[in-house]
Design a protein around this motif. Structure first.
Motif, PDB file in Angstrom:
ATOM      1  N   ALA A 154     -11.378  43.315  27.461  1.00 54.26           N
ATOM      2  CA  ALA A 154     -10.262  43.923  26.886  1.00 54.26           C
ATOM      3  C   ALA A 154     -10.012  45.439  27.495  1.00 54.26           C
ATOM      4  N   VAL A 178      -8.798  44.841  31.234  1.00 54.39           N
ATOM      5  CA  VAL A 178      -7.475  44.769  31.059  1.00 54.39           C
ATOM      6  C   VAL A 178      -6.608  46.081  30.889  1.00 54.39           C
ATOM      7  N   CYS A 221      -4.102  48.349  33.539  1.00 52.82           N
ATOM      8  CA  CYS A 221      -2.891  48.267  33.215  1.00 52.82           C
ATOM      9  C   CYS A 221      -2.497  50.010  33.322  1.00 52.82           C
ATOM     10  N   GLN A 255      -5.276  38.097  33.432  1.00 56.25           N
ATOM     11  CA  GLN A 255      -4.497  37.871  32.202  1.00 56.25           C
ATOM     12  C   GLN A 255      -3.501  36.645  32.525  1.00 56.25           C
ATOM     13  N   CYS A 304      -2.984  33.201  36.629  1.00 55.84           N
ATOM     14  CA  CYS A 304      -3.367  34.685  36.295  1.00 55.84           C
ATOM     15  C   CYS A 304      -2.379  35.524  36.968  1.00 55.84           C
ATOM     16  N   PRO A 349      -2.316  42.710  36.793  1.00 55.23           N
ATOM     17  CA  PRO A 349      -3.652  43.359  36.503  1.00 55.23           C
ATOM     18  C   PRO A 349      -4.827  42.969  37.476  1.00 55.23           C
ATOM     19  N   THR A 368      -6.849  39.509  39.985  1.00 51.94           N
ATOM     20  CA  THR A 368      -7.198  38.369  39.612  1.00 51.94           C
ATOM     21  C   THR A 368      -8.703  38.066  40.215  1.00 51.94           C
ATOM     22  N   CYS A 375      -6.052  29.691  34.487  1.00 50.83           N
ATOM     23  CA  CYS A 375      -6.703  31.231  34.165  1.00 50.83           C
ATOM     24  C   CYS A 375      -7.061  31.129  33.011  1.00 50.83           C
ATOM     25  N   TRP A 408      -7.991  31.956  29.233  1.00 54.00           N
ATOM     26  CA  TRP A 408      -7.261  32.427  28.030  1.00 54.00           C
ATOM     27  C   TRP A 408      -8.273  33.564  27.355  1.00 54.00           C
ATOM     28  N   ALA A 409      -7.574  34.260  26.609  1.00 51.58           N
ATOM     29  CA  ALA A 409      -8.242  35.414  26.063  1.00 51.58           C
ATOM     30  C   ALA A 409      -9.480  34.909  25.071  1.00 51.58           C
TER      31      ALA A 409
END
Length: 278
Positions: free
Chosen positions: A13, A16, A20, A203, A224, A228, A230, A272, A274-275
């Motif tokens: 987190a 990411v 951003c 992401q 993805c 942000p 890859t 991609c 997932w969280a």
């Protein structure tokens, strides 16, 4: 939930979030704004990006069949900047354009590219015929231009990294020239992940609401998002690299990140992350 998993989720987190925030920081860099960036143990550190330091010029040469672009920096081959026999951890390919070589690319090279203690290397990839008076590691990709979206440029960048450095790095990253990467945090996260296992990390996106069903994604598939950044384990890029031209010949959308995702999924079966997987 196990403590180890919680820590990994928090680490990802932070990465990411950092990527951003980097978009905003890069914008400030381009306008030469003084930034006050908190550092460990200090209140703040002032960074001033100067775009007008004349530190060299990049010259581009190609082999006869134009298959692998060769770059010379001040008379030195790019391989002198990255020793293929010296095993490194992460190679970051940064997509840029001719008009940003002396601004965004320089800002990135003078700031975040040295943030992972020498275990990472960065190469900037621009369109055919790109040169700059700044001494940055630059590859000018034959047969590409600066049109948007940069589908061909992005896929050929991955092929270049595969063809030249697949045995020299554990991880590979596709990044834009308008993000800020916290290399130390990224390295810490990636060292907790097995690079010998196929991974496609970033992401996850499924497209805007009006694009649902038009991106050739099946149920539970994603891609993805390019903004942000890859990440590819060397195992994933090793599988994808030889098939890049096939992916270029079978583009179905106008989105670069969607097509990279489709390419990876078609060849490896990976979507991609997932969280919850991180």
């Amino acid at each position: 939930m196990p403590k180890k998993i919680r820590l990994k989720r928090k680490t990802f987190a932070k990465i990411v979030l950092g990527l951003c925030i980097g978009i905003l920081l890069s914008s400030l860099y381009r306008h030469k704004i003084l930034l006050c960036v908190p550092l460990a143990g200090k209140c703040c550190h002032t960074v001033h990006v100067n775009y007008h330091v004349n530190i060299g010029i990049d010259h581009l040469t190609f082999n006869k069949n134009h298959a692998v672009p060769q770059v010379v920096v001040e008379g030195l081959d790019l391989n002198n900047n990255i020793n293929k026999n010296d095993k490194k951890f992460l190679l970051i390919g940064v997509i840029t354009e001719k008009k940003y070589l002396d601004t965004r690319a320089v800002a990135a090279f003078n700031t975040w590219t040295n943030s992972c203690s020498g275990t990472c290397k960065v190469i900037f990839f621009s369109s055919e015929g790109s040169t700059t008076e700044k001494q940055i590691p630059l590859v000018s990709l034959d047969g590409t231009d600066d049109s948007y979206p940069p589908q061909r440029k992005s896929l050929l960048m991955l092929k270049y990294m595969h063809d030249n450095y697949i045995n020299s790095f554990e991880w590979f990253m596709r990044a834009g020239d308008d993000i800020f990467v916290r290399g130390d945090k990224l390295e810490k996260f990636l060292r907790s992940v097995n690079s010998s296992v196929p991974h496609f990390i970033g992401q996850a996106g499924i497209g805007k609401k009006e694009e649902i069903g038009k991106l050739f994604l099946n149920r539970h598939e994603n891609y993805c998002m390019g903004g942000p950044g890859t990440l590819f384990s060397h195992t994933t890029l090793r599988n994808v690299g030889p098939h890049i031209h096939s992916c270029i010949d079978n583009l179905l959308t106008t989105h670069e990140d969607v097509e990279v995702g489709r390419c990876v999924r078609r060849i490896t079966g990976l979507s991609c992350t997932w969280a919850f997987e991180n």
